[in-house]
Motif scaffolding. Structure first.
Motif, mmCIF file in Angstrom:
data_model
loop_
_atom_site.group_PDB
_atom_site.id
_atom_site.type_symbol
_atom_site.label_atom_id
_atom_site.label_comp_id
_atom_site.label_asym_id
_atom_site.label_seq_id
_atom_site.Cartn_x
_atom_site.Cartn_y
_atom_site.Cartn_z
ATOM 1 N N ASP A 245 -1.222 19.928 54.814
ATOM 2 C CA ASP A 245 -1.378 18.477 54.975
ATOM 3 C C ASP A 245 -2.558 18.130 55.884
ATOM 4 N N GLY A 246 -3.640 18.898 55.799
ATOM 5 C CA GLY A 246 -4.841 18.615 56.565
ATOM 6 C C GLY A 246 -4.808 19.052 58.021
ATOM 7 N N ALA A 247 -3.737 19.702 58.448
ATOM 8 C CA ALA A 247 -3.627 20.144 59.847
ATOM 9 C C ALA A 247 -3.501 21.665 59.899
ATOM 10 N N ARG A 248 -4.136 22.254 60.910
ATOM 11 C CA ARG A 248 -4.068 23.718 61.117
ATOM 12 C C ARG A 248 -2.979 24.031 62.133
ATOM 13 N N HIS A 249 -2.281 25.140 61.903
ATOM 14 C CA HIS A 249 -1.200 25.565 62.788
ATOM 15 C C HIS A 249 -1.279 27.065 63.054
ATOM 16 N N GLU A 250 -0.795 27.443 64.231
ATOM 17 C CA GLU A 250 -0.541 28.855 64.517
ATOM 18 C C GLU A 250 0.950 29.040 64.290
ATOM 19 N N ILE A 251 1.293 29.951 63.395
ATOM 20 C CA ILE A 251 2.676 30.132 62.982
ATOM 21 C C ILE A 251 3.147 31.503 63.470
ATOM 22 N N HIS A 252 4.245 31.506 64.213
ATOM 23 C CA HIS A 252 4.834 32.747 64.712
ATOM 24 C C HIS A 252 5.980 33.124 63.775
ATOM 25 N N VAL A 253 5.891 34.317 63.204
ATOM 26 C CA VAL A 253 6.866 34.759 62.216
ATOM 27 C C VAL A 253 7.497 36.057 62.698
ATOM 28 N N GLU A 254 8.848 36.069 62.772
ATOM 29 C CA GLU A 254 9.581 37.278 63.163
ATOM 30 C C GLU A 254 9.280 38.410 62.178
#
Length: 146
Positions: free
Chosen positions: A124-133
Protein backbone atom coordinates in the motif's frame (compact mmCIF):
# COMPACT_ATOMS: atom_id res chain seq x y z
CA UNK A 1 40.79 -1.26 17.69
CA UNK A 2 40.96 -4.67 19.44
CA UNK A 3 44.63 -5.40 20.09
CA UNK A 4 46.26 -7.40 22.89
CA UNK A 5 48.11 -5.24 25.37
CA UNK A 6 50.42 -5.95 28.29
CA UNK A 7 50.65 -3.51 31.20
CA UNK A 8 51.74 -3.31 34.77
CA UNK A 9 51.37 -0.75 37.50
CA UNK A 10 49.62 0.18 40.70
CA UNK A 11 45.87 0.06 41.28
CA UNK A 12 44.58 3.51 42.21
CA UNK A 13 40.83 2.75 42.25
CA UNK A 14 38.55 -0.31 42.29
CA UNK A 15 34.99 -0.26 40.88
CA UNK A 16 33.39 -3.69 41.32
CA UNK A 17 34.88 -5.90 38.60
CA UNK A 18 36.82 -2.98 37.06
CA UNK A 19 39.91 -1.26 38.38
CA UNK A 20 42.03 1.70 37.41
CA UNK A 21 45.77 1.19 37.08
CA UNK A 22 48.67 3.58 36.62
CA UNK A 23 52.01 2.51 35.24
CA UNK A 24 54.62 3.46 32.69
CA UNK A 25 51.96 2.99 29.97
CA UNK A 26 49.81 5.67 31.66
CA UNK A 27 46.43 5.41 33.36
CA UNK A 28 43.70 3.12 32.12
CA UNK A 29 40.68 1.09 33.15
CA UNK A 30 40.88 -2.72 33.30
CA UNK A 31 37.86 -5.04 33.32
CA UNK A 32 37.76 -8.55 34.80
CA UNK A 33 34.06 -9.10 34.14
CA UNK A 34 31.66 -10.05 36.94
CA UNK A 35 32.53 -13.77 36.80
CA UNK A 36 36.26 -13.15 36.37
CA UNK A 37 36.40 -10.96 39.47
CA UNK A 38 34.98 -13.69 41.71
CA UNK A 39 37.55 -14.71 44.31
CA UNK A 40 40.01 -11.96 43.41
CA UNK A 41 40.55 -9.33 46.10
CA UNK A 42 42.04 -6.18 44.60
CA UNK A 43 42.93 -3.18 46.72
CA UNK A 44 44.15 0.32 46.04
CA UNK A 45 47.95 0.26 46.09
CA UNK A 46 48.32 -3.34 44.81
CA UNK A 47 50.95 -3.84 42.11
CA UNK A 48 49.60 -5.95 39.23
CA UNK A 49 50.48 -6.99 35.70
CA UNK A 50 47.99 -7.91 33.04
CA UNK A 51 47.50 -8.97 29.46
CA UNK A 52 44.22 -8.30 27.74
CA UNK A 53 42.27 -7.15 24.74
CA UNK A 54 42.40 -3.40 24.20
CA UNK A 55 38.98 -1.84 23.70
CA UNK A 56 38.32 1.88 23.18
CA UNK A 57 37.54 2.56 26.84
CA UNK A 58 39.29 -0.26 28.73
CA UNK A 59 41.33 -3.43 28.64
CA UNK A 60 39.40 -6.71 28.91
CA UNK A 61 41.82 -8.68 31.11
CA UNK A 62 42.73 -12.22 29.99
CA UNK A 63 45.65 -12.83 32.38
CA UNK A 64 46.21 -11.04 35.69
CA UNK A 65 49.34 -11.38 37.84
CA UNK A 66 48.58 -10.40 41.44
CA UNK A 67 50.90 -8.88 44.05
CA UNK A 68 51.68 -12.36 45.46
CA UNK A 69 52.87 -13.52 42.00
CA UNK A 70 49.89 -15.78 41.31
CA UNK A 71 48.46 -15.63 37.80
CA UNK A 72 44.72 -15.73 37.17
CA UNK A 73 43.24 -16.56 33.80
CA UNK A 74 39.99 -14.75 33.07
CA UNK A 75 37.60 -16.71 30.86
CA UNK A 76 35.30 -14.34 29.00
CA UNK A 77 32.03 -15.88 27.84
CA UNK A 78 31.40 -16.02 24.14
CA UNK A 79 28.22 -14.53 22.77
CA UNK A 80 25.81 -17.23 21.59
CA UNK A 81 25.13 -15.40 18.31
CA UNK A 82 28.81 -15.10 17.33
CA UNK A 83 29.49 -16.95 14.10
CA UNK A 84 27.02 -18.09 11.50
CA UNK A 85 26.96 -21.68 12.84
CA UNK A 86 25.47 -20.51 16.14
CA UNK A 87 21.98 -20.15 14.60
CA UNK A 88 19.59 -23.06 14.73
CA UNK A 89 18.73 -24.26 11.22
CA UNK A 90 15.89 -22.38 9.55
CA UNK A 91 14.57 -22.02 6.03
CA UNK A 92 14.04 -18.42 4.91
CA UNK A 93 11.43 -19.67 2.41
CA UNK A 94 8.81 -19.98 5.19
CA UNK A 95 9.48 -16.40 6.29
CA UNK A 96 9.29 -15.11 2.73
CA UNK A 97 6.05 -17.03 2.10
CA UNK A 98 4.48 -15.55 5.25
CA UNK A 99 5.41 -12.01 4.23
CA UNK A 100 4.16 -12.45 0.66
CA UNK A 101 1.00 -14.09 2.03
CA UNK A 102 0.23 -10.85 3.88
CA UNK A 103 0.45 -8.90 0.61
CA UNK A 104 3.95 -7.48 0.95
CA UNK A 105 6.33 -7.14 -2.00
CA UNK A 106 9.70 -8.32 -0.69
CA UNK A 107 12.74 -6.08 -1.17
CA UNK A 108 16.15 -7.75 -1.03
CA UNK A 109 17.20 -10.81 0.91
CA UNK A 110 16.00 -11.82 4.39
CA UNK A 111 18.48 -10.97 7.18
CA UNK A 112 18.96 -13.86 9.60
CA UNK A 113 18.96 -13.08 13.32
CA UNK A 114 19.36 -15.66 16.10
CA UNK A 115 15.61 -16.21 16.55
CA UNK A 116 13.97 -14.59 13.53
CA UNK A 117 14.35 -13.17 10.05
CA UNK A 118 14.11 -9.48 9.19
CA UNK A 119 12.59 -8.76 5.81
CA UNK A 120 11.94 -5.42 4.13
CA UNK A 121 8.65 -5.34 2.30
CA UNK A 122 6.27 -2.78 0.86
CA UNK A 123 2.49 -2.75 0.80
CA UNK A 124 0.00 0.00 0.00
CA UNK A 125 2.84 2.41 -0.83
CA UNK A 126 4.57 2.04 2.55
CA UNK A 127 7.81 0.19 3.37
CA UNK A 128 8.09 -1.97 6.48
CA UNK A 129 10.68 -4.00 8.33
CA UNK A 130 8.98 -7.30 9.09
CA UNK A 131 10.22 -9.62 11.83
CA UNK A 132 9.30 -13.24 11.12
CA UNK A 133 9.81 -16.12 13.58
CA UNK A 134 11.75 -19.15 12.34
CA UNK A 135 8.47 -21.08 11.94
CA UNK A 136 7.07 -18.40 9.57
CA UNK A 137 4.92 -16.51 12.10
CA UNK A 138 5.06 -12.74 11.68
CA UNK A 139 6.12 -11.29 15.03
CA UNK A 140 5.89 -7.58 14.24
CA UNK A 141 6.10 -4.98 11.52
CA UNK A 142 7.82 -1.63 11.80
CA UNK A 143 7.19 1.21 9.34
CA UNK A 144 10.34 2.51 7.64
CA UNK A 145 10.94 6.16 6.82
CA UNK A 146 10.29 7.05 3.20
Amino acid sequence: MNDMQEASGTIWAVFGHRFAIEGKEGRFLADLGPKGAEGIALEVGDAVSLTGERKPSEIKVKFLTLKDGSVRTIAWPTKPHDGKDAHEPADPAAALAAVRGQGYAVEGEPRRKPKHFEIVGSRDGARHEIHVELDGTIRRTKPLAA
